[in-house]
Write an enzyme that holds these catalytic residues in place. Sequence first.
Site, short mmCIF file in Angstrom:
data_model
loop_
_atom_site.label_atom_id
_atom_site.label_comp_id
_atom_site.label_asym_id
_atom_site.label_seq_id
_atom_site.Cartn_x
_atom_site.Cartn_y
_atom_site.Cartn_z
N ALA A 107 95.47 91.16 32.98
CA ALA A 107 96.12 89.93 33.43
C ALA A 107 96.14 89.99 34.95
O ALA A 107 97.08 90.51 35.56
CB ALA A 107 97.51 89.83 32.85
N GLU A 287 79.91 89.56 28.18
CA GLU A 287 79.58 89.17 26.80
C GLU A 287 78.09 89.36 26.50
O GLU A 287 77.72 89.75 25.39
CB GLU A 287 80.00 87.73 26.55
CG GLU A 287 79.81 87.29 25.11
CD GLU A 287 80.60 86.04 24.81
OE1 GLU A 287 81.79 86.16 24.47
OE2 GLU A 287 80.04 84.94 24.95
N TYR A 331 90.44 76.70 33.78
CA TYR A 331 89.57 77.36 34.76
C TYR A 331 89.81 76.87 36.20
O TYR A 331 89.87 77.67 37.12
CB TYR A 331 88.10 77.15 34.41
CG TYR A 331 87.66 77.83 33.13
CD1 TYR A 331 88.13 79.09 32.78
CD2 TYR A 331 86.74 77.21 32.28
CE1 TYR A 331 87.71 79.71 31.62
CE2 TYR A 331 86.31 77.84 31.12
CZ TYR A 331 86.80 79.09 30.79
OH TYR A 331 86.37 79.70 29.64
N1 UDP Z 1 90.78 87.80 33.74
C1 UDP Z 1 91.92 87.90 34.53
N2 UDP Z 1 91.95 87.21 35.71
C2 UDP Z 1 90.93 86.42 36.13
C3 UDP Z 1 89.78 86.31 35.31
C4 UDP Z 1 89.75 87.00 34.11
O1 UDP Z 1 92.88 88.58 34.18
O2 UDP Z 1 91.03 85.81 37.22
C5 UDP Z 1 90.71 88.57 32.48
C6 UDP Z 1 91.62 87.98 31.40
O3 UDP Z 1 92.05 88.99 30.53
C7 UDP Z 1 90.67 87.02 30.72
C8 UDP Z 1 89.39 87.84 30.70
O4 UDP Z 1 89.40 88.54 31.97
O5 UDP Z 1 91.12 86.66 29.43
C9 UDP Z 1 88.09 87.05 30.56
O6 UDP Z 1 88.10 85.91 31.37
P1 UDP Z 1 88.21 84.46 30.71
O7 UDP Z 1 89.24 84.49 29.64
O8 UDP Z 1 88.42 83.47 31.81
O9 UDP Z 1 86.75 84.29 30.12
P2 UDP Z 1 86.31 83.33 28.92
O10 UDP Z 1 87.31 83.44 27.81
O11 UDP Z 1 86.23 81.96 29.47
O12 UDP Z 1 84.96 83.88 28.54
#
Ligand code: UDP
Length: 337
Positions: A107, A287, A331
Amino acid sequence: MGCIQKVKSFWKYVLLFPITVCIVHNIVPAVQYLIGFIPMKKCTLESANELNLDVSVDASLSLWYRSDVQTCTPWRAPIIWEGMFDPERYDKLHKTEGSSVALTVFAIGRYLDAYLGNFLRSSEQHFMLGLPVCYYVFTDAPERVPLIKLGPQRSLKVIKVAKHSRWQDISMMRMKTISDVVESDIRHHFTHVFCFDVDQVFTGRFGSEVLGDSVALLHAYYYHLDQYWYTYDRNQKSTAYMESGDFYYHAAIFGGTWKSVKALTDFCYKNIMEDKQNNVEAVWHDESHLNKYFWLHKPSRVLSPEYCWDTEIGYRRDIRTHRLLWATKQYDKLRRP
Ligand code: UDP
Ligand code: MN
């Protein structure tokens, strides 16, 4: 143009506008609904005795209780869907075997205030109840981690990490951090590790039936689609490049024994760094690398999208329960540096 014609074309546009808005608004839900009717491939085994048993209780899985979906992989690993398993049998086995689980979650930046509280509170209601659990929370702001009342045998560690400026790096570099903490801490205290995105909320049992050697999750948006549509990295310059694969896995959840998670995170981190040296970045970041890893090292257990569902997809007959839901993405607000 005559006056009557002008009036006619005015009314034509007045009518066309709401019709166009209506079509655009409904086309995505309509497509999502129709995708749900594309049949999944089917498990080719007659009974669970033919599975490559990940844990002994897997022999009790009812592969044909869910004849509507794919319940095993071609390499004989189970795909876990609601109704196939007896939760009590799994809980009993893992209690007897002394299984214990480390949950890692990041987080960082604005994600902390937006998601962490709800993630942890809901996890206390649904995640691995009855087994020892420790949350490993990685954040750049330990002082802002909410105080959550934890159940018996449950603990929480906060670990301060640096904030990378790009959100792509925040996401990808989790692989290195997880590998390091497995080596320095988790491997000495826990049998299993599960790694979660923070932008989700537990809504139903997420229990010991998911525990296995190496665990991957089917992505909610792709499980009915042919692999032509999978968003593997198609750039041959990237180490994540894949021409074909088995499934499209979602990186929001992966897990397994500490040893398997260490191997997975080391593999992904090594490839991420190699790409950086070559000035490439995989299309879906960590991913894409995770999908490459599970293509080369097949998971011993696969979770259905019931374990990570997005309600935006709408109704699906085969999603019989929701165990974890995607939280609303923000986002624009959250990924700003
Ligand atoms: N994350 C975070 N801060 C950020 C970006 C990402 O803590 O500024 C962590 C967080 O746990 C998040 C994960 O990295 O759930 C993956 O990013 P995100 O959920 O935005 O990716 P998506 O689900 O869109 O692939
Ligand atoms: Mn996410």
